[in-house]
Design a protein around this motif. Sequence first.
Motif, PDB file in Angstrom:
ATOM      1  N   GLY A 420      43.011  26.511  49.500  1.00  0.00           N
ATOM      2  CA  GLY A 420      43.714  25.389  50.258  1.00  0.00           C
ATOM      3  C   GLY A 420      43.201  25.202  51.528  1.00  0.00           C
ATOM      4  N   ALA A 421      42.824  26.266  52.384  1.00  0.00           N
ATOM      5  CA  ALA A 421      42.407  26.221  53.626  1.00  0.00           C
ATOM      6  C   ALA A 421      40.993  25.312  53.714  1.00  0.00           C
ATOM      7  CB  ALA A 421      42.290  27.491  54.242  1.00  0.00           C
ATOM      8  N   ARG A 422      40.349  25.418  52.763  1.00  0.00           N
ATOM      9  CA  ARG A 422      38.865  24.731  52.613  1.00  0.00           C
ATOM     10  C   ARG A 422      39.375  23.324  52.382  1.00  0.00           C
ATOM     11  NH1 ARG A 422      33.623  26.320  52.329  1.00  0.00           N
ATOM     12  NH2 ARG A 422      32.151  24.806  51.501  1.00  0.00           N
ATOM     13  N   VAL A 751      34.096  34.000  58.975  1.00  0.00           N
ATOM     14  CA  VAL A 751      35.425  34.260  58.276  1.00  0.00           C
ATOM     15  C   VAL A 751      35.915  35.622  58.058  1.00  0.00           C
ATOM     16  CG1 VAL A 751      36.547  33.991  55.860  1.00  0.00           C
ATOM     17  CG2 VAL A 751      35.183  32.329  56.938  1.00  0.00           C
ATOM     18  N   LEU A 752      34.818  36.608  58.143  1.00  0.00           N
ATOM     19  CA  LEU A 752      35.280  38.149  57.865  1.00  0.00           C
ATOM     20  C   LEU A 752      35.631  38.545  59.220  1.00  0.00           C
ATOM     21  CD1 LEU A 752      32.497  39.496  55.959  1.00  0.00           C
ATOM     22  CD2 LEU A 752      34.777  39.219  55.024  1.00  0.00           C
ATOM     23  N   ARG A 793      38.649  41.612  51.682  1.00  0.00           N
ATOM     24  CA  ARG A 793      38.035  40.977  50.816  1.00  0.00           C
ATOM     25  C   ARG A 793      39.033  39.965  50.299  1.00  0.00           C
ATOM     26  NH1 ARG A 793      37.179  39.889  45.706  1.00  0.00           N
ATOM     27  NH2 ARG A 793      34.959  39.193  44.913  1.00  0.00           N
ATOM     28  N   ARG A 794      40.341  40.283  50.085  1.00  0.00           N
ATOM     29  CA  ARG A 794      41.417  39.290  49.392  1.00  0.00           C
ATOM     30  C   ARG A 794      41.632  38.084  50.546  1.00  0.00           C
ATOM     31  NH1 ARG A 794      44.857  44.380  47.331  1.00  0.00           N
ATOM     32  NH2 ARG A 794      43.688  44.613  45.427  1.00  0.00           N
ATOM     33  N   ARG A 799      39.867  31.737  51.852  1.00  0.00           N
ATOM     34  CA  ARG A 799      39.226  30.802  53.022  1.00  0.00           C
ATOM     35  C   ARG A 799      38.185  30.484  52.448  1.00  0.00           C
ATOM     36  NH1 ARG A 799      42.779  33.931  55.265  1.00  0.00           N
ATOM     37  NH2 ARG A 799      44.073  33.193  57.334  1.00  0.00           N
ATOM     38  N   LEU A 800      37.409  31.089  51.370  1.00  0.00           N
ATOM     39  CA  LEU A 800      35.996  30.604  50.925  1.00  0.00           C
ATOM     40  C   LEU A 800      35.918  30.476  49.407  1.00  0.00           C
ATOM     41  CD1 LEU A 800      33.944  33.919  52.406  1.00  0.00           C
ATOM     42  CD2 LEU A 800      34.006  31.530  53.237  1.00  0.00           C
TER      43      LEU A 800
END
Length: 921
Positions: A420-422, A751-752, A793-794, A799-800
């Motif tokens: 949803g963020a993307r 993002v990380l 990772r979760r 976000r990806l």
Amino acid sequence: MDISRPVAALYRVPGRLDPAHRELAASGRRRLPGRWPELWVERVLAPADSEPAARRRARELSRGLGAPASGASAARLVLLAYQDGAADLVVTGQPDAHGLPAVDVTDLLRALAGPQPDGAEPRPAAAGEGAIAGAGLPVPLGTAFPLPARATAADLAAAAGLVLAWYAGEPRARVRWSGAGEPARWARFGADPGQSVAAFRLAVAAATRSGEAEPPEATAAASYAVEVAVVQGPPAAGARPLSHLPRTDLDCQLAVVLTPGSGGPPRARWWIRDGTAPRWLAEQVAEQARHALAELVDGDQDRPLTDVPRYGDAERDRVVALGRTPRPADIWTGSLHDAFLRCARAAPDAPALTDRDSTLTYREVADRAARMAHGMRELGVREGDRVGVCLDRSAGLVVTLLGVLMAGAAYVPMDPANPGARLAFVTEDAGLALVVAEERDGTAFGATRVISPDALAELAAGAPATPPVVRVGPEAPAYIIYTSGSTGQPKGAVIPHGNVARLLSGTRGMFGFGPADTWTWFHSAAFDFSVWEIWGCLLTGGRLIVVPYWTTRSPEDFRQLLVDERVTVLNHTPSAFTQLHELELAAPSDLALRLVIFGGEALDARRMTTWFDIHPESRCQVVNMYGITETTVHVTAQVVTRAEALAASRSVGRPIPGWSMRVVDERRRPLPPGIIGEIAVAGDGLAVEYLNRPELTAARFVTDERTGERLYLSGDRGRLLPDGRFEHLGRIDSQVKVRGHRIELDEIRTVLQDDPVVLAAAVVLGQADPDDPASARLDAYVVLNGGDPRQVRRRAATRLPEYMVPATVTVLGALPLTVNGKLDRARLPAPAREEAEQAATGPAEGPLSIVLGAWRAIFGEVAEDDNFFDLGGNSLLAVRIARMLRDQRLPVGVREMYLYRTPLELARFLEADEHAISASA
């Protein structure tokens, strides 16, 4: 000359090899009877002018004579028979007065050659006539040229070293240098780009004066060599080649010969030890070395080496023209929806779209899209607006895309599987006037109005079946596709209608697209390969088969669809094709394919040899296309033949009609064939801009100062070939491709690092099996301040997109750095998952044991509650695990892998299935 040392010479058999000898060569190595020394025939499975053939010649020339058997001739004759009918004769023996083996081969060449069409007598080729000479035999290049008046012997070394630096991309050189009558000395010098011409010449002169008798040790900072032997007359035939030194991509060893001038300055001529580089490349290097010598001696002494031109204006124009393909005469104009309506008017009842058991005609698609367009206009959509489309792959999605275009807007495809963020970012960045989507979390699209396809169809139920009247020209935006961005956010490439029309104008004649074709639509609408699949089919009158989501995940089901629908045109990434290829190798099927087009990622051409064994080139043509979203899907096309596959060709072919490509240096200057640089694209396919990114647009879309032509700097490494084809050699920056998706590693790293527990992060491309594209994965390395890698990772997965989520996350105390403070990739440890045991557990204890065994064969140590996607699973790996489980008689398909995501969940599903229980018993 050392007459005790045997030499080798290479003779081209005139014309074509006699068919009788070709038949003998086809069965492998054979000894032919005759009155000559024993002659061996070797089959070379490549054309005579290919790189594999050149390597085979070089290997044979360097073998030496060996110890002849008692009573045998002190010579060895080997006939190399090439795939294209040409042949070379390698003769190894003692040298005669001319420096060639003392063996008369004239009669043998005459016997080996087929009939000569002009009645000419075949004759042996001599080294001095431009024929292929033996190993250690120098061959002259080009014509002798007068030396500049102020040139010194050291300047010759400088010019040769500078040119080889251009080719090697490495500013250090080792030179074996000798003046006339002087012993050879070794020197090392630099050709640093920022160094002035004067300083460079002084440094080379000092290096040659203080040279050593023995060669300096090879180092990474001096990775190529050039021999500059300044002598009177041709260099000795028995001179030792520099084979003990590291070789570059150029693989070329040069010497220069000085001869007295006729009342003027001495003349120089470059020579090469034949077999060390293709002849065209050696000739080009010699000409560039001549040009560089003049520039170094007579040019501006204060300018940096990077400003020294590599050729004159005429040669520059020739190089640019080599990478340009003219537009076709019948180029299309207008909008995409107008082109579709022309097809609909020409054949209204022809099938256009097949989605499972339902097929729409061209008339039906046009009518539904027109009504949708009226509905969008009623909702306020106007020319120039942008409409988001977030739907699963279906016939309705195609109708919606066409409806957006008919309404005068540009469509912005979004994958419903994205987080949803993307989706929220794309919605806001694109300034969407409307989103067509099914029910989902409303926060993904912010305040933008969202309507479902059914609601839109109901709104427009009474609208006419003719499109609204809109003013949309060929340069108006047709779609905006968002690609990965190094800033941590995706960027939207704006593509106009005319680009797609020109793409299809330039390729329909090449591939013969038409109403008789059936295409598949396999890829997400948010991936630009879908533009080619959808509009390539529907604007040329073909029938488009919508491939259901689960069918794309099941190679067996997909192959059955190809057979049932008699598909003729298949567009695939090499990774996805691997699964179909494996099935066909195991049990060939009745495919109707006439054309397979690869795109999206690099193709390993070697793998196609086994495909051609099943589906010959005469029935199924294979094409490798290179392209970029910002250049409208495709730029080049290369027909992949068996010869290309055997040669392990990396060629992506020539630009398609209307497109232009070149390879440029860091100053955007075109590079000649053979030199690696950045691929730049010009011509009909360039995007308008990156939406809302003026600085990035200015950096990547530039203007050629000489011609005023607009160029797109791709960030890809490549090399121009002398015939106008190109090789694609990977990325310059941190961008990679995984399963056809172009990914900026920096976006994932950003993002990380946004995670509060991550202090530092790095992302690299890994591949468990270099020969298997499906094993490519993204490996992340993080330094943590609390938390654990699974949580990291979760969070990234929210976000990806799925294809950008790292397969592994390895925790480090600190990222290893080079002395320059950059990430030291060589010191990164193996990903955490790879350290686990890679053995499968046998099927002794029921479904859970079998499932765990299959998962462990892929991922290493796995717990029963580990999530498939948290382990780095993807669709290709799901296919493999499902196949392993079916081999154990468990009824598991890709759908079950996605629904039951841990070994325990999958085992419980199987235990609840009586058939599964009985099968595993």
